[in-house]
Design an enzyme around this catalytic site. Sequence first.
Site, PDB file in Angstrom:
ATOM      1  N   ASP A 263       0.752  -1.254   0.000  1.00  0.00           N
ATOM      2  CA  ASP A 263       0.000   0.000   0.000  1.00  0.00           C
ATOM      3  C   ASP A 263       0.778   1.297   0.000  1.00  0.00           C
ATOM      4  O   ASP A 263       0.457   2.218  -0.713  1.00  0.00           O
ATOM      5  CB  ASP A 263      -0.912   0.037   1.231  1.00  0.00           C
ATOM      6  CG  ASP A 263      -1.773  -1.196   1.320  1.00  0.00           C
ATOM      7  OD1 ASP A 263      -1.664  -2.066   0.463  1.00  0.00           O
ATOM      8  OD2 ASP A 263      -2.568  -1.256   2.259  1.00  0.00           O
TER       9      ASP A 263
ATOM     10  N   GLU B 175       3.989  -8.629  11.695  1.00  0.00           N
ATOM     11  CA  GLU B 175       3.464  -8.180  10.397  1.00  0.00           C
ATOM     12  C   GLU B 175       4.620  -7.851   9.446  1.00  0.00           C
ATOM     13  O   GLU B 175       4.600  -8.191   8.274  1.00  0.00           O
ATOM     14  CB  GLU B 175       2.589  -6.949  10.644  1.00  0.00           C
ATOM     15  CG  GLU B 175       1.864  -6.433   9.429  1.00  0.00           C
ATOM     16  CD  GLU B 175       1.018  -5.204   9.763  1.00  0.00           C
ATOM     17  OE1 GLU B 175       1.042  -4.753  10.930  1.00  0.00           O
ATOM     18  OE2 GLU B 175       0.338  -4.698   8.857  1.00  0.00           O
TER      19      GLU B 175
HETATM   20  C1  9WN Z   1      -5.391  -1.584   3.948  1.00  0.00           C
HETATM   21  C2  9WN Z   1      -4.255  -6.583   5.948  1.00  0.00           C
HETATM   22  C3  9WN Z   1      -3.725  -5.534   5.002  1.00  0.00           C
HETATM   23  C4  9WN Z   1      -2.828  -6.154   3.914  1.00  0.00           C
HETATM   24  C5  9WN Z   1      -2.092  -5.106   3.109  1.00  0.00           C
HETATM   25  C6  9WN Z   1      -1.366  -4.164   4.084  1.00  0.00           C
HETATM   26  C7  9WN Z   1      -2.370  -3.530   5.051  1.00  0.00           C
HETATM   27  C8  9WN Z   1      -4.441  -2.149   5.021  1.00  0.00           C
HETATM   28  C9  9WN Z   1      -4.050  -1.004   5.933  1.00  0.00           C
HETATM   29  O1  9WN Z   1      -3.009  -4.579   5.774  1.00  0.00           O
HETATM   30  O2  9WN Z   1      -3.322  -2.759   4.350  1.00  0.00           O
HETATM   31  O3  9WN Z   1      -5.889  -2.620   3.149  1.00  0.00           O
HETATM   32  O4  9WN Z   1      -4.897  -0.617   6.767  1.00  0.00           O
HETATM   33  O5  9WN Z   1      -2.947  -0.483   5.818  1.00  0.00           O
HETATM   34  O6  9WN Z   1      -0.654  -3.186   3.404  1.00  0.00           O
HETATM   35  O7  9WN Z   1      -1.188  -5.746   2.235  1.00  0.00           O
HETATM   36  O8  9WN Z   1      -3.587  -6.940   3.050  1.00  0.00           O
HETATM   37  O9  9WN Z   1      -3.206  -7.363   6.450  1.00  0.00           O
END
Ligand code: 9WN
Length: 468
Positions: free
Chosen positions: A191, A426
């Site tokens: 992201d 994470e």
């Molecule tokens: C937005 C859930 C997700 C992953 C993504 C990671 C993060 C979310 C956030 O968490 O994204 O979707 O709130 O930042 O970047 O890869 O799927 O683990």
Amino acid sequence: MDHTRSDPTTSPVTLEMTAELWKSAANVLSINWINDHTVPSRLLYPHQWSWDTAFIAIGLAYVNPAHAWRDLRSLFEAQWPDGRVPHIVFDPSVAEGDYFPGPAFWDVPAYGSRPARGSTGLVQPPMHAIAAWEVYRRATSHGAAGAQQAIDELTWLYPRLVKQQEYLSVRRDAGGAGLASLVHPWESGVDNSPSWDAALSAVPADMRLLSRYKRRDLEVADAAHRPTDVDYARYVHLVVAYKESGYSDTQLARHHDFVVECPSFNAILGAAEMALARIAAVVGADPEVHLVRARRITSAIVDRLWDPASRTFRVRDVRTGTLSPARCVSGLMPLILPGLPAEHVAAIVAEAESERFGLPAQTGLPAPSYDRTAANFDTLRYWRGPIWVNVNWLLRRGLQQHGYPRQADELRTAMLDLVRRSGHYEYFHPDTGEGIGAPTFSWTAALTLDMLADRPATVPAALISAQR
Ligand code: 9WN
């Protein structure tokens, strides 16, 4: 920056240590299971995420295959009629304020038998065909009991996976060359990557709009690790604009402020076609159509996302036709495509081994999410430096696939050492290996199980030659 090896484990790994790691990984998956799906992390991500579900299913296959299939099924039960598989499926029992942006913000209408506000309208990388194949492979290597269920589940999933691919490669083909375009950085899974900085700079950052909402992530995670408010203002703007269009993909390049082609997303799209070819053979469908699509996607990635000057893959801004200047881990992901030309394979391996990404032989650590030598390399902030297990797991597959067993083994050892030392975090600090973000993160645990089981992930020679 000091690139010296970071406290490598010198003592041999004993059977007890391996058993301990296995147990702790299985435990993370068990505590993160809720009713019919696994959450990435109970506190930070309390709903079901799309590509997380795929990675998680790969690990669940070892400890609870019924949950692996259930997780995939729960996600695809929320598939939209147009084929898109939502990036988040909301758990109705979780309060609106427990994740931002929550169901009311997205305000997705009811569809099929699904209630309104059940999901987001974005997508994530289509890892699911690869996961379904891996879960099937595991089930059938363990006798007849799980095999029939595996065939039944694959048969249920196959048409849905095909629809997902068609949505991405047809409706989302804003660039006209057969690649999927992303309309939001959240769709990439990586992201906050610097890959988006150039394209995002053209997106309005309305701080007043952001001030109407409360960022839940800053209550449960350190602000220095998360995207900035300016980034979040742009994220919110993009969601509001897409929502106001009715989540429509018509004429995206003309109407939407952020339309990009990502090498990692599209490499997964191509690899998913390879997995679908194998699934098709099991469920009595035609594998050939998928092999042809995989070939087309591979050629389009090479034609549109390869930067001959730096010999790397980059993100393309479809609106301006320019490639992002940032060298990110997503540029290494086309290695998972079995049909990638030898010249590009060699260049990616060289990039992965360079001081920019420094595979374990250089640093003792897996690859960071961003170029270590870049002036804005950030050891803490989301996808702008830290190490993530899922992209390294994909990189390892690519190395195995293209005949680099030593590098693939070293990467596996480095990932397992890291998780053994720091926990199922994470993500990880790219210099010290310290765990950051959510401490009991599902995909880290799931992929740890897969790496402990250590099954080679190569595609048969016949399918590779069909790609060349
Ligand atoms: C937005 C859930 C997700 C992953 C993504 C990671 C993060 C979310 C956030 O968490 O994204 O979707 O709130 O930042 O970047 O890869 O799927 O683990």
